[in-house]
Design a protein around this motif. Structure first.
Motif, PDB file in Angstrom:
ATOM      1  N   ASN A 150      -1.078 -19.966   4.475  1.00 40.81           N
ATOM      2  CA  ASN A 150      -0.130 -20.057   3.408  1.00 40.81           C
ATOM      3  C   ASN A 150      -0.974 -19.268   2.214  1.00 40.81           C
ATOM      4  O   ASN A 150      -0.663 -19.406   1.062  1.00 40.81           O
ATOM      5  CB  ASN A 150       0.269 -21.260   2.983  1.00 40.81           C
ATOM      6  N   SER A 151      -1.572 -18.182   2.621  1.00 38.78           N
ATOM      7  CA  SER A 151      -2.563 -17.533   1.498  1.00 38.78           C
ATOM      8  C   SER A 151      -1.516 -16.453   1.001  1.00 38.78           C
ATOM      9  O   SER A 151      -0.433 -16.225   1.714  1.00 38.78           O
ATOM     10  CB  SER A 151      -3.797 -16.932   2.281  1.00 38.78           C
ATOM     11  N   ALA A 152      -1.774 -15.736   0.049  1.00 35.29           N
ATOM     12  CA  ALA A 152      -0.960 -14.691  -0.774  1.00 35.29           C
ATOM     13  C   ALA A 152      -1.756 -13.485  -0.867  1.00 35.29           C
ATOM     14  O   ALA A 152      -3.011 -13.390  -0.898  1.00 35.29           O
ATOM     15  CB  ALA A 152      -0.235 -15.116  -1.988  1.00 35.29           C
ATOM     16  N   VAL A 153      -0.945 -12.429  -1.005  1.00 38.26           N
ATOM     17  CA  VAL A 153      -1.397 -11.060  -1.324  1.00 38.26           C
ATOM     18  C   VAL A 153      -0.757 -10.585  -2.412  1.00 38.26           C
ATOM     19  O   VAL A 153       0.359 -10.763  -2.587  1.00 38.26           O
ATOM     20  CB  VAL A 153      -1.311  -9.934  -0.089  1.00 38.26           C
ATOM     21  N   ALA A 154      -1.494 -10.118  -3.476  1.00 41.96           N
ATOM     22  CA  ALA A 154      -0.804  -9.255  -4.491  1.00 41.96           C
ATOM     23  C   ALA A 154      -0.899  -7.935  -4.227  1.00 41.96           C
ATOM     24  O   ALA A 154      -1.756  -7.115  -4.105  1.00 41.96           O
ATOM     25  CB  ALA A 154      -1.807  -9.575  -6.061  1.00 41.96           C
ATOM     26  N   PHE A 155       0.474  -7.399  -4.207  1.00 43.70           N
ATOM     27  CA  PHE A 155       0.853  -5.935  -4.106  1.00 43.70           C
ATOM     28  C   PHE A 155       0.616  -5.275  -5.301  1.00 43.70           C
ATOM     29  O   PHE A 155       1.302  -5.444  -6.267  1.00 43.70           O
ATOM     30  CB  PHE A 155       2.204  -6.008  -3.589  1.00 43.70           C
ATOM     31  N   CYS A 156      -0.198  -4.200  -5.326  1.00 48.67           N
ATOM     32  CA  CYS A 156      -0.481  -3.368  -6.812  1.00 48.67           C
ATOM     33  C   CYS A 156      -0.454  -1.931  -6.543  1.00 48.67           C
ATOM     34  O   CYS A 156      -1.253  -1.230  -6.467  1.00 48.67           O
ATOM     35  CB  CYS A 156      -2.075  -3.894  -6.936  1.00 48.67           C
ATOM     36  N   PRO A 157       0.928  -1.644  -6.473  1.00 40.30           N
ATOM     37  CA  PRO A 157       1.021  -0.299  -6.401  1.00 40.30           C
ATOM     38  C   PRO A 157       0.518   0.935  -7.187  1.00 40.30           C
ATOM     39  O   PRO A 157      -0.110   1.976  -6.820  1.00 40.30           O
ATOM     40  CB  PRO A 157       2.627  -0.132  -6.072  1.00 40.30           C
ATOM     41  N   THR A 158       0.549   0.546  -8.485  1.00 39.12           N
ATOM     42  CA  THR A 158       0.149   1.779  -9.494  1.00 39.12           C
ATOM     43  C   THR A 158      -1.239   1.853  -9.257  1.00 39.12           C
ATOM     44  O   THR A 158      -1.872   2.977  -9.066  1.00 39.12           O
ATOM     45  CB  THR A 158       0.591   1.149 -10.947  1.00 39.12           C
ATOM     46  N   SER A 159      -2.262   0.756  -9.103  1.00 40.70           N
ATOM     47  CA  SER A 159      -3.527   0.777  -8.935  1.00 40.70           C
ATOM     48  C   SER A 159      -3.759   1.490  -7.494  1.00 40.70           C
ATOM     49  O   SER A 159      -4.776   2.396  -7.232  1.00 40.70           O
ATOM     50  CB  SER A 159      -4.235  -0.435  -9.052  1.00 40.70           C
ATOM     51  N   ASN A 160      -3.251   1.374  -6.570  1.00 46.16           N
ATOM     52  CA  ASN A 160      -3.525   1.551  -5.016  1.00 46.16           C
ATOM     53  C   ASN A 160      -2.970   3.199  -5.199  1.00 46.16           C
ATOM     54  O   ASN A 160      -3.938   4.027  -4.548  1.00 46.16           O
ATOM     55  CB  ASN A 160      -2.429   1.019  -3.947  1.00 46.16           C
ATOM     56  N   LEU A 161      -2.019   3.484  -5.966  1.00 47.06           N
ATOM     57  CA  LEU A 161      -1.741   5.180  -6.073  1.00 47.06           C
ATOM     58  C   LEU A 161      -3.016   5.585  -6.874  1.00 47.06           C
ATOM     59  O   LEU A 161      -3.432   7.003  -6.436  1.00 47.06           O
ATOM     60  CB  LEU A 161      -0.410   5.425  -6.845  1.00 47.06           C
ATOM     61  N   PHE A 162      -3.297   5.186  -8.096  1.00 45.90           N
ATOM     62  CA  PHE A 162      -4.326   5.689  -9.042  1.00 45.90           C
ATOM     63  C   PHE A 162      -5.605   5.913  -8.282  1.00 45.90           C
ATOM     64  O   PHE A 162      -6.304   6.959  -8.463  1.00 45.90           O
ATOM     65  CB  PHE A 162      -4.261   4.902 -10.273  1.00 45.90           C
ATOM     66  N   LEU A 163      -6.225   4.984  -7.667  1.00 45.74           N
ATOM     67  CA  LEU A 163      -7.378   5.099  -7.103  1.00 45.74           C
ATOM     68  C   LEU A 163      -7.252   5.731  -5.532  1.00 45.74           C
ATOM     69  O   LEU A 163      -8.461   5.954  -4.822  1.00 45.74           O
ATOM     70  CB  LEU A 163      -8.064   3.652  -6.748  1.00 45.74           C
ATOM     71  N   GLY A 164      -6.201   6.157  -5.109  1.00 53.58           N
ATOM     72  CA  GLY A 164      -6.016   6.928  -3.700  1.00 53.58           C
ATOM     73  C   GLY A 164      -6.332   5.831  -2.769  1.00 53.58           C
ATOM     74  O   GLY A 164      -6.946   6.104  -1.752  1.00 53.58           O
ATOM     75  N   LEU A 175      10.167  -9.995  -5.977  1.00 49.82           N
ATOM     76  CA  LEU A 175       8.625  -9.956  -5.952  1.00 49.82           C
ATOM     77  C   LEU A 175       8.234 -10.352  -7.540  1.00 49.82           C
ATOM     78  O   LEU A 175       7.018 -10.886  -7.586  1.00 49.82           O
ATOM     79  CB  LEU A 175       8.229  -8.918  -5.313  1.00 49.82           C
ATOM     80  N   ALA A 176       8.878  -9.652  -8.408  1.00 51.64           N
ATOM     81  CA  ALA A 176       8.271  -9.652  -9.809  1.00 51.64           C
ATOM     82  C   ALA A 176       8.723 -11.180 -10.342  1.00 51.64           C
ATOM     83  O   ALA A 176       8.117 -11.537 -11.443  1.00 51.64           O
ATOM     84  CB  ALA A 176       9.030  -8.584 -10.535  1.00 51.64           C
ATOM     85  N   ASN A 210       2.996 -14.643   1.997  1.00 50.55           N
ATOM     86  CA  ASN A 210       3.424 -14.628   0.657  1.00 50.55           C
ATOM     87  C   ASN A 210       2.971 -13.471  -0.023  1.00 50.55           C
ATOM     88  O   ASN A 210       1.713 -13.187  -0.099  1.00 50.55           O
ATOM     89  CB  ASN A 210       2.828 -15.988  -0.043  1.00 50.55           C
ATOM     90  N   VAL A 211       3.974 -12.734  -0.611  1.00 54.72           N
ATOM     91  CA  VAL A 211       3.517 -11.429  -1.600  1.00 54.72           C
ATOM     92  C   VAL A 211       4.051 -11.640  -2.859  1.00 54.72           C
ATOM     93  O   VAL A 211       5.141 -11.911  -3.263  1.00 54.72           O
ATOM     94  CB  VAL A 211       4.041 -10.341  -0.876  1.00 54.72           C
ATOM     95  N   GLY A 212       3.238 -11.309  -4.032  1.00 53.78           N
ATOM     96  CA  GLY A 212       3.520 -11.141  -5.260  1.00 53.78           C
ATOM     97  C   GLY A 212       3.237  -9.710  -5.787  1.00 53.78           C
ATOM     98  O   GLY A 212       2.504  -8.825  -4.957  1.00 53.78           O
ATOM     99  N   LEU A 213       3.555  -9.438  -7.118  1.00 53.81           N
ATOM    100  CA  LEU A 213       3.347  -7.970  -7.434  1.00 53.81           C
ATOM    101  C   LEU A 213       2.060  -8.142  -8.470  1.00 53.81           C
ATOM    102  O   LEU A 213       2.179  -9.148  -9.381  1.00 53.81           O
ATOM    103  CB  LEU A 213       4.457  -7.586  -8.189  1.00 53.81           C
ATOM    104  N   GLY A 214       1.274  -7.087  -8.715  1.00 50.91           N
ATOM    105  CA  GLY A 214       0.177  -7.209  -9.587  1.00 50.91           C
ATOM    106  C   GLY A 214       0.001  -5.900 -10.375  1.00 50.91           C
ATOM    107  O   GLY A 214       0.221  -4.598  -9.518  1.00 50.91           O
ATOM    108  N   THR A 215      -0.320  -5.734 -11.604  1.00 46.30           N
ATOM    109  CA  THR A 215      -0.362  -4.559 -12.125  1.00 46.30           C
ATOM    110  C   THR A 215      -1.695  -3.986 -12.294  1.00 46.30           C
ATOM    111  O   THR A 215      -2.034  -2.727 -12.003  1.00 46.30           O
ATOM    112  CB  THR A 215      -0.211  -4.557 -13.906  1.00 46.30           C
ATOM    113  N   ASP A 216      -2.929  -4.906 -11.682  1.00 48.09           N
ATOM    114  CA  ASP A 216      -4.182  -4.446 -11.493  1.00 48.09           C
ATOM    115  C   ASP A 216      -4.785  -3.675 -12.743  1.00 48.09           C
ATOM    116  O   ASP A 216      -5.611  -2.717 -12.535  1.00 48.09           O
ATOM    117  CB  ASP A 216      -4.485  -3.837 -10.298  1.00 48.09           C
ATOM    118  N   ILE A 217      -4.347  -3.979 -13.811  1.00 50.87           N
ATOM    119  CA  ILE A 217      -4.854  -3.243 -14.997  1.00 50.87           C
ATOM    120  C   ILE A 217      -6.520  -3.431 -14.945  1.00 50.87           C
ATOM    121  O   ILE A 217      -6.915  -4.590 -14.702  1.00 50.87           O
ATOM    122  CB  ILE A 217      -4.538  -3.804 -16.423  1.00 50.87           C
TER     123      ILE A 217
END
Length: 439
Positions: A296-310, A366-367, A325-332
């Motif tokens: 029951n662990s979760a993953v934070a899906f961080c698309p802006t960061s994943n694209l920015f850092l390639g 997700l949000a 379980n999946v949530g969204l993250g901004t990863d500022i």
């Protein structure tokens, strides 16, 4: 949908009328129309900071005492506040630092920035700005990294407490492969974390996360001590990074040759569980997804960061197949916006690149509720079930001329949500409410 949560008419303090949307289930698990409640002319009733009822205004207004003022929001959408499941408050002022992938970015930008957070007053100043940015963008709860300094967490929680927010934060654990003046030790990291848990966890709306930065910066002994903290305090969180970048994954294999992959490093230290959130998970194997699901662990899906850092594009379809379980993250600050609407925009594009579609209902799930479930806070935040904390926002259909023009052409809710997710940003958050109070 016209389902009404029952209303108690005594001691009701606030009511808000307008177009209302919230989710009750994952659109990927049920028929899409059964995953949400939508009231074109709805009423949200709040008592003592908690949701008392939600439904059609025509059904609920007659139940309200005459003394209750009804606040009306027009040309917008009332919905639960956004939930950010992975963000670094100390990286606020280094956002948009140019030109590196993960490991080089940490060395060149992140570590020098984080050294300043030994100063609690610096931490408070950044925390004040960071939290204001989140609230302006409609984010009302976040799972937040501090730095290795105990003072960074004291600073963050002090400001979050003043604002009466539901926030989760933790001191970074990091005793190897980092600058000497950012290292703790296995024992000091354990002792500092324990003291912070005793001071802050479950104080008002604040909760603590045991926070190993990521496997390469933590010895096995330190990861094991993190596991001990989770056993001593079973309701705290575990927050770390996982399988973000291919070079990082290769480094983990070199550092931990006896482990069966990246996730197994954490698993061997008993770090997986219902309140464990792993940021990114861009390059997961099926057996790792199965293990995340089993625990029951979760993953934070961080698309802006994943694209920015390639780093790559998260495989949401794989996570869904294994019921992770999946949530969204901004990863500022590797992420480039505090706005969850902007994050939805990038999330849609990452799934397009994978040849998959991300529906607007799944995006907004997700949000909101998806983030609440990832954080084990379903029923507390994330939707408008009776008794939930009344953190909510109003999205503005007329915030920009382009948005107003495009919304006017929408034929249904699906189109409205998609336009909000593609064209929206912090300008489109008309109001943010915390425990029913507009802030």
């Amino acid at each position: 949908m016209s389902t009404i949560t029952s209303i108690a008419t005594h001691n009701v303090t606030k009511a808000y009328r307008g177009e209302i949307l919230h989710f009750v289930a994952d659109p990927a698990k049920v028929a899409e129309e059964a995953s949400y409640q939508y009231f074109e002319d709805g009423l949200l009733v709040i008592k003592d900071g908690l949701v008392d009822a939600v439904g059609n205004a025509s059904d609920l207004l007659a139940s309200l005492p005459d003394t209750i003022d009804v606040s009306r929001y027009e040309n917008g959408l009332i919905m639960p506040g956004f939930i950010d499941t992975h963000v670094h408050y100390p990286q606020t002022e280094m956002i948009a630092s140019y030109g590196e992938q993960l490991l080089e970015w940490l060395e060149n930008y992140t570590f020098p920035e984080e050294k300043q957070f030994a100063d609690i007053e610096h931490g408070k100043r950044v925390a004040e700005f960071f939290l204001t940015q989140l609230l302006d963008a409609g984010t009302t709860t976040a799972l937040v990294f501090g730095t290795v300094h105990k003072e960074s967490v004291d600073a963050f929680f002090t400001i979050a407490q003043q604002k009466k927010l539901r926030m989760i934060c933790g001191k970074v654990l990091m005793n190897q492969n980092c600058p000497d003046d950012l290292k703790d030790t296995t024992e000091s990291g354990y002792a500092d974390s324990k003291a912070l848990i005793e001071k802050w966890h479950n104080t008002d709306r604040l909760q603590y996360a045991v926070t190993p930065r990521f496997a390469p910066t933590c010895s096995t002994e330190q990861l094991n001590k993190a596991g001990e903290l989770l056993k001593e305090y079973p309701d705290v969180y575990l927050h770390t990074h996982l399988s973000e970048n291919k070079n990082e994954i290769a480094w983990v294999s070199e550092l931990f040759p006896d482990s069966d992959g990246y996730l197994d490093v954490y698993d061997k230290s008993s770090l997986l569980g219902r309140r464990s959130v792993f940021a990114h998970g861009v390059h997961l194997h099926d057996h790792e997804c199965q293990r995340l699901s089993d625990t029951n662990s979760a993953v934070a899906f961080c698309p802006t960061s994943n694209l920015f850092l390639g780093s790559g594009c998260f495989n949401l379809q794989q996570a869904e197949a294994f019921d992770v379980n999946v949530g969204l993250g901004t990863d500022i600050g590797a992420g480039t916006s505090f706005s969850m609407l902007t994050t939805l925009n990038e999330g849609y594009k990452t799934q397009q690149l994978r040849g998959n579609k991300l529906s607007p209902f799944k995006s907004f799930y997700l949000a909101t509720l998806g983030g609440a479930i990832a954080l084990d806070l379903e029923g507390t935040i994330g939707n408008f079930v009776k008794g939930a904390e009344a953190d909510f926002i109003v999205l503005d259909y007329n915030a920009t001329p382009l948005m107003a023009k495009r919304i006017a052409r929408c034929k249904n809710l699906t189109e409205k949500l998609f336009v909000l997710s593609m064209l929206g940003d912090d300008r489109h958050v008309k109001a943010t409410h915390i425990m029913g109070e507009k802030i």
